[in-house]
Design a protein around this motif. Structure first.
Motif, PDB file in Angstrom:
ATOM      1  N   PRO A 207      46.273  67.303  48.816  1.00  0.00           N
ATOM      2  CA  PRO A 207      45.765  66.530  47.683  1.00  0.00           C
ATOM      3  C   PRO A 207      44.747  67.334  46.882  1.00  0.00           C
ATOM      4  N   GLY A 208      44.894  67.298  45.588  1.00  0.00           N
ATOM      5  CA  GLY A 208      43.994  68.080  44.738  1.00  0.00           C
ATOM      6  C   GLY A 208      44.675  69.340  44.247  1.00  0.00           C
ATOM      7  N   CYS A 209      45.804  69.697  44.874  1.00  0.00           N
ATOM      8  CA  CYS A 209      46.569  70.876  44.462  1.00  0.00           C
ATOM      9  C   CYS A 209      47.143  70.623  43.072  1.00  0.00           C
ATOM     10  N   GLU A 210      47.293  71.707  42.314  1.00  0.00           N
ATOM     11  CA  GLU A 210      47.763  71.601  40.935  1.00  0.00           C
ATOM     12  C   GLU A 210      49.218  71.124  40.810  1.00  0.00           C
ATOM     13  N   CYS A 211      49.988  71.277  41.895  1.00  0.00           N
ATOM     14  CA  CYS A 211      51.416  71.027  41.773  1.00  0.00           C
ATOM     15  C   CYS A 211      51.743  69.530  41.725  1.00  0.00           C
ATOM     16  N   GLU A 212      53.018  69.218  41.646  1.00  0.00           N
ATOM     17  CA  GLU A 212      53.434  67.839  41.390  1.00  0.00           C
ATOM     18  C   GLU A 212      53.609  66.998  42.668  1.00  0.00           C
ATOM     19  N   ARG A 213      53.302  67.608  43.822  1.00  0.00           N
ATOM     20  CA  ARG A 213      53.576  66.867  45.056  1.00  0.00           C
ATOM     21  C   ARG A 213      52.631  65.690  45.272  1.00  0.00           C
ATOM     22  N   PHE A 214      51.332  65.964  45.215  1.00  0.00           N
ATOM     23  CA  PHE A 214      50.375  64.879  45.449  1.00  0.00           C
ATOM     24  C   PHE A 214      49.914  64.277  44.129  1.00  0.00           C
ATOM     25  N   LEU A 215      50.156  62.997  44.015  1.00  0.00           N
ATOM     26  CA  LEU A 215      49.845  62.320  42.762  1.00  0.00           C
ATOM     27  C   LEU A 215      48.603  61.454  42.947  1.00  0.00           C
ATOM     28  N   GLU A 216      47.570  61.717  42.147  1.00  0.00           N
ATOM     29  CA  GLU A 216      46.364  60.891  42.242  1.00  0.00           C
ATOM     30  C   GLU A 216      46.669  59.537  41.637  1.00  0.00           C
ATOM     31  N   ILE A 217      46.537  58.483  42.439  1.00  0.00           N
ATOM     32  CA  ILE A 217      46.792  57.176  41.846  1.00  0.00           C
ATOM     33  C   ILE A 217      45.523  56.357  41.665  1.00  0.00           C
ATOM     34  N   TRP A 218      44.530  56.526  42.540  1.00  0.00           N
ATOM     35  CA  TRP A 218      43.387  55.606  42.467  1.00  0.00           C
ATOM     36  C   TRP A 218      42.101  56.376  42.717  1.00  0.00           C
ATOM     37  N   ASN A 219      41.086  56.031  41.992  1.00  0.00           N
ATOM     38  CA  ASN A 219      39.794  56.653  42.217  1.00  0.00           C
ATOM     39  C   ASN A 219      38.753  55.569  42.476  1.00  0.00           C
ATOM     40  N   LEU A 220      38.060  55.689  43.609  1.00  0.00           N
ATOM     41  CA  LEU A 220      37.009  54.728  43.933  1.00  0.00           C
ATOM     42  C   LEU A 220      35.666  55.433  43.733  1.00  0.00           C
ATOM     43  N   VAL A 221      34.871  54.925  42.806  1.00  0.00           N
ATOM     44  CA  VAL A 221      33.596  55.578  42.516  1.00  0.00           C
ATOM     45  C   VAL A 221      32.460  54.792  43.163  1.00  0.00           C
TER      46      VAL A 221
END
Ligand code: ATP
Ligand code: MG
Length: 896
Positions: A207-221
């Motif tokens: 996660p965090g890699c530039e490629c298309e594998r891991f998709l950020e869906i939600w951010n909890l701040v």
């Protein structure tokens, strides 16, 4: 250890993970909101894309935007737990659009805690929603946390069973105002693993890699600190939660799609554009990118227009313009030549209007704005493209690899061709653009215009700067009154400081304190007298050429005056009073327009003079006459209500939070002056009435368009309005007297007169035709026979071209089958000529057009037309006889 864990996922990544639930985006949104409602959250509607009271951001970029005042403790939230689906727009992502996950406009689902629950609950809720409500497989989900946050990973382990080493630490998982003070804190992102086949294949892909594998869906701040300007962080007494999940990305995951564009949120839109372009999505990768760009931009434009953003050259308007231009350009790549955005707007509206009711309400407005701007840009584009193409050809021929900055700037400056487009087109030809050269050219031009502005002002900035440094800022006493005493602290004549002036010298005069208002915020500068012990200075204008320095421009009327003298300053009372009436009325007008016409009305400029006021505002259509009446009635009601006018000095932030109207694009100081009257509250430094009753009377006298999407109202108040009404009323009396009737029955009388006049005109016309006919009879008898043709070339007396033409037709009929008729008539300024030739004679080589040309030329004018009928004319009346004589000769020479 970490590596092992991920190689484990990589192996598993190949398994088909099927998502059982196939929810529509509408259902996803509803389930999200319902879930948080069931956890005690209040559902709040999306706020506008134009942030309320926050001039520091152009457009709403996250769900928390509307919660900021609550987080800062400046407003009381309607509940401590809130949830929303928010319209968002991110300019920073424009260039990325075309990939699988990035949009400019998207919907952000969020849950918020204002000093209520914190990290543990936020993580618990997120996990429950994703795995139980949406039934996403737990092993596809991966949290990331900030390296300094020890709590979040602990909760992720406890709640979701993640081993510590499976929780990725990312430095960028921090939220806070960069370089500024304010609340901040770590965040935790949730990524969805799309499978190894989407990955870069690197062993450390995670996660965090530039490629298309891991998709950020939600951010909890987790908003838990307050950061000072020097970077010191102190824990917040009341901690907040702000989360954001992209609806489109969630739909992509839940619907098992390859990109956000394949979800139900985009399919219909993409299909519509594809069919307009006679192509299908998925048939050509290059076309697909263009279709995605158009679909995203088109959707965004619809939402922007619905929220009142109009195309312009700055701020939000420029974002709109830039988006539209990019879309049109991509349309061109797809072969779309006709306007297509306005064509497809309906598809977007129909798809989204269920949740966003403003779309259907604003349908006409949206389509109109899009089609106007699209049409305009198409014209620009076509002109610019052909220039650019020939430029590119030339450069290539000469072996150049870049477009010179100066040329790119010229395309931009004189042809409105955006730099980004020049770059895109150039790239298609394998050329680049000298961007720094472009910027230099831009800067040179700005300097030129600044230099000329300074020249116009005719003031030597250096001298004034010196004075300001020496004497400090001028104290303005004009809010309280229009007279005061002070001291002359500076005199400037022809750009140089002087010690004294004598009548009738022109000068710029600076006082230590002054009641004279310097032009700003649309209100013009005061005029009046400055009286010293030995002379009187007439102030013709007052301005503030430098921040803090008020300068009186004018001339010494009598005697002499020197620096250091005590003076008495008197503003012309009448002029100031008329001006403040107009200024206060401008605020009421602004308020009335927003409440009657709608929130899309934004002030774009104003002029407040003693004689009248002018107010420019955004609105894509003319105001209806009923709206105009309502505006006038509303303002006059407020005037009669006699609201006191209050002014307060307060910090900008506070002013904005209390709902003061700030002008977009205006730079405000940290401390501002807020003027309120009735329900109107504005940031304003101008001078105003004590109470609205002082305005006396308000009348709109004109409403018109001054640019695309911008309208202007001109209005009068007080004495001006009174004088206007008196003029009107006197006019009615005068006209009634002239028509020998009473004002009350004037309208009937005028209608009667109009009818009478029409009847009289008909009669005159009939009479004229009869006279023409008589003239024709007489003339026909005088026809000369020239080789079998009956020729008439004569001067007649008819009122206009129409009758002359009728007469020509009449005579040709009389002389048929072999007539040549040339008639000339004096119409005052010029002589008109009508030529008619029988069809039988045109076959024998005669041509009415040629005869008309011949005669017209002789009359010092011209002529021409068809073989059988033509017109001509000229102003040289002395040549009329000679010109007509040419006809017989022409017939003799040309007839066969
Ligand atoms: P990314 O790095 O993927 O652009 P971000 O870090 O900018 O995301 P946040 O600011 O945390 O995202 O926004 C919260 C959520 O909003 C993201 O997790 C994502 O689901 C969604 N989101 C953000 N930007 C976009 C975008 N340009 N298009 C679609 N969804 C977005
Ligand atoms: Mg981002």
């Amino acid at each position: 250890m970490l590596l092992c864990y991920y190689s484990l996922i990589i192996e598993r990544g190949n398994d088909e993970v099927s998502v059982e639930l196939k929810l529509t985006s509408t259902e996803i949104r509803a389930r999200f909101l319902d879930f948080f409602a069931s956890k005690g959250h209040l559902k709040v509607p999306s706020s506008s894309l134009i942030p309320r009271n926050d001039p520091t951001v152009l457009l709403t970029t996250a769900g928390m935007q509307q919660m900021i005042p609550y987080f800062l403790g400046r407003e009381t939230p309607p509940a401590q737990r809130l949830t929303s689906a928010q319209k968002c727009f991110r300019t920073t992502d424009i260039d990325k659009v075309g990939n699988e996950r990035t949009l400019t406009f998207f919907e952000m689902l969020g849950n918020f805690s204002v000093g209520d629950y914190f990290k543990r609950e936020a993580i618990t809720y997120a996990w429950e929603l994703l795995t139980q409500v949406f039934q996403l497989p737990a092993d596809r989900l991966h949290p990331t946390v900030h390296p300094e946050d020890d709590e979040a990973p602990r909760y992720w382990s406890e709640i979701a069973g993640f081993p510590d080493e499976a929780i990725v630490r990312l430095e960028e998982n921090w939220w806070g105002p960069p370089g500024a003070s304010g609340p901040c804190g770590p965040d935790s992102e949730i990524y969805y693993d799309r499978g190894v086949e989407h990955g870069c294949g690197r062993a450390d892909c995670k996660p965090g890699c530039e490629c298309e594998r891991f998709l950020e869906i939600w951010n909890l701040v987790f908003m838990q600190f307050y950061q000072d300007l020097d970077g010191t962080r102190t824990p917040l007494p009341k901690k907040n939660i702000d989360t954001g999940m992209g609806l489109e990305r969630l739909a992509m995951v839940l619907q098992g799609k390859e990109s956000v564009f394949d979800t139900d949120m985009f399919q219909a839109i993409i299909d519509r554009f594809a069919s307009l372009a006679h192509t299908t999505y998925g048939s050509d990768p290059r076309h697909d990118v263009s279709l995605r760009v158009i679909a995203d931009h088109g959707r965004a434009l619809v939402f922007l227009a619905a929220d009142g953003v109009l195309p312009s050259n700055e701020g939000r308007g420029y974002i709109f313009r830039r988006l539209l231009r990019r879309a049109v350009r991509h349309g061109k790549l797809l072969g779309l030549d006709k306007p297509f955005l306005s064509e497809a707007a309906d598809t977007v509206i129909n798809l989204m209007k269920g949740h966003y009711t403003e779309l259907a309400q604003q349908r006409d407005h949206i389509v109109e704005i899009l089609s106007l701007e699209e049409k305009k840009f198409n014209q620009t584009l076509n002109a610019g493209l052909s220039l650019l193409n020939s430029l590119l050809e030339e450069l290539k021929r000469k072996g150049h690899t870049a477009i010179p900055g100066e040329d790119a700037f010229k395309l931009y400056d004189t042809h409105g061709f955006p730099l980004e487009l020049t770059q895109e087109v150039a790239a298609e030809h394998g050329l680049s653009v000298d961007v720094s050269g472009f910027e230099e050219a831009m800067q040179r031009q700005q300097e030129r215009s600044r230099a000329s502005a300074a020249f116009v002002q005719g003031q030597d900035e250096q001298v004034l700067t010196d004075i300001l440094r020496r004497v400090g800022p001028t104290e303005f006493t004009g809010y309280e009154g229009i007279a005061g005493s002070g001291k002359v602290v500076g005199l400037v004549v022809d750009g140089a400081e002087v010690e004294s002036i004598s009548a009738p010298q022109r000068a710029s005069l600076i006082l230590d304190s002054t009641p004279f208002y310097a032009e700003s915020g649309g209100q013009i500068g005061d005029r009046g007298d400055i009286t010293g012990p030995m002379g009187v200075f007439h102030v013709e204008d007052t301005r503030r050429p430098l921040k803090g320095l008020i300068v009186h421009y004018g001339h010494l009327h009598e005697g002499y005056m020197r620096v250091g003298e005590a003076i008495q300053a008197d503003v012309i009372a009448q002029r100031r009073e008329d001006t403040i009436r107009n200024h206060s009325a401008t605020h009421l007008l602004h308020k009335a327009l927003r409440s009657i016409v709608g929130q899309q009305v934004e002030q774009r400029g104003s002029l407040v003079e003693p004689e009248r006021l002018r107010f420019d505002f955004t609105c894509s259509r003319p105001l209806t006459s009923s709206e105009l009446v309502q505006v006038d009635e509303q303002i006059n009601r407020w005037i009669r209500a006699d609201f006191p006018v209050h002014t307060h000095i307060m910090p900008l932030q506070e002013a904005l939070i209390t709902g003061a109207m700030a002008l977009f694009g205006e730079k405000y100081e940290d401390v501002v002056r807020v003027v309120s009257m009735g329900s109107s509250t504005e940031l304003c430094g101008g001078t105003h009435c004590v109470a609205t009753g002082q305005i006396g009377l308000y009348i709109t006298v004109q409403e018109a368009s001054i640019a695309a999407g911008i309208r202007r109202i001109e209005a009068l108040t007080g004495r001006g309005a009174e004088a206007y009404l008196r003029r009107r009323s006197t006019l009615v009396d005068t006209i009634a007297a002239k028509l020998q009737t009473q004002p009350d029955v004037l309208e009937t009388r005028v209608e009667q007169l109009v009818q009478d006049l029409a009847a009289a005109r008909r009669l005159v016309g009939q009479y004229q035709r009869e006279t023409a006919q008589q003239q024709a009879e007489v003339l026909a008898q005088r026809a000369k026979d020239v080789m079998g043709a009956k020729v008439i070339a004569a001067s007649v007396d008819v009122p206009d071209d129409k009758v002359l033409r009728e007469m020509g037709d009449m005579m040709r009929a009389k002389l048929s089958p072999a007539g040549v008729v040339v008639l000339a008539s004096n119409f005052g300024e010029r002589i008109g000529v009508q030529v008619n030739v029988d069809a039988a004679l045109t076959k024998r080589g005669l041509h009415a057009g040629k005869i008309a040309a011949l005669v017209g030329e002789r009359l010092g004018g011209k002529g021409g037309g068809r073989p059988e009928s033509a017109q001509g004319g000229g102003k040289n009346k002395a040549e009329l006889g000679a010109a007509l004589d040419l006809v017989t000769k022409f017939v003799q020479q040309n007839i066969r």
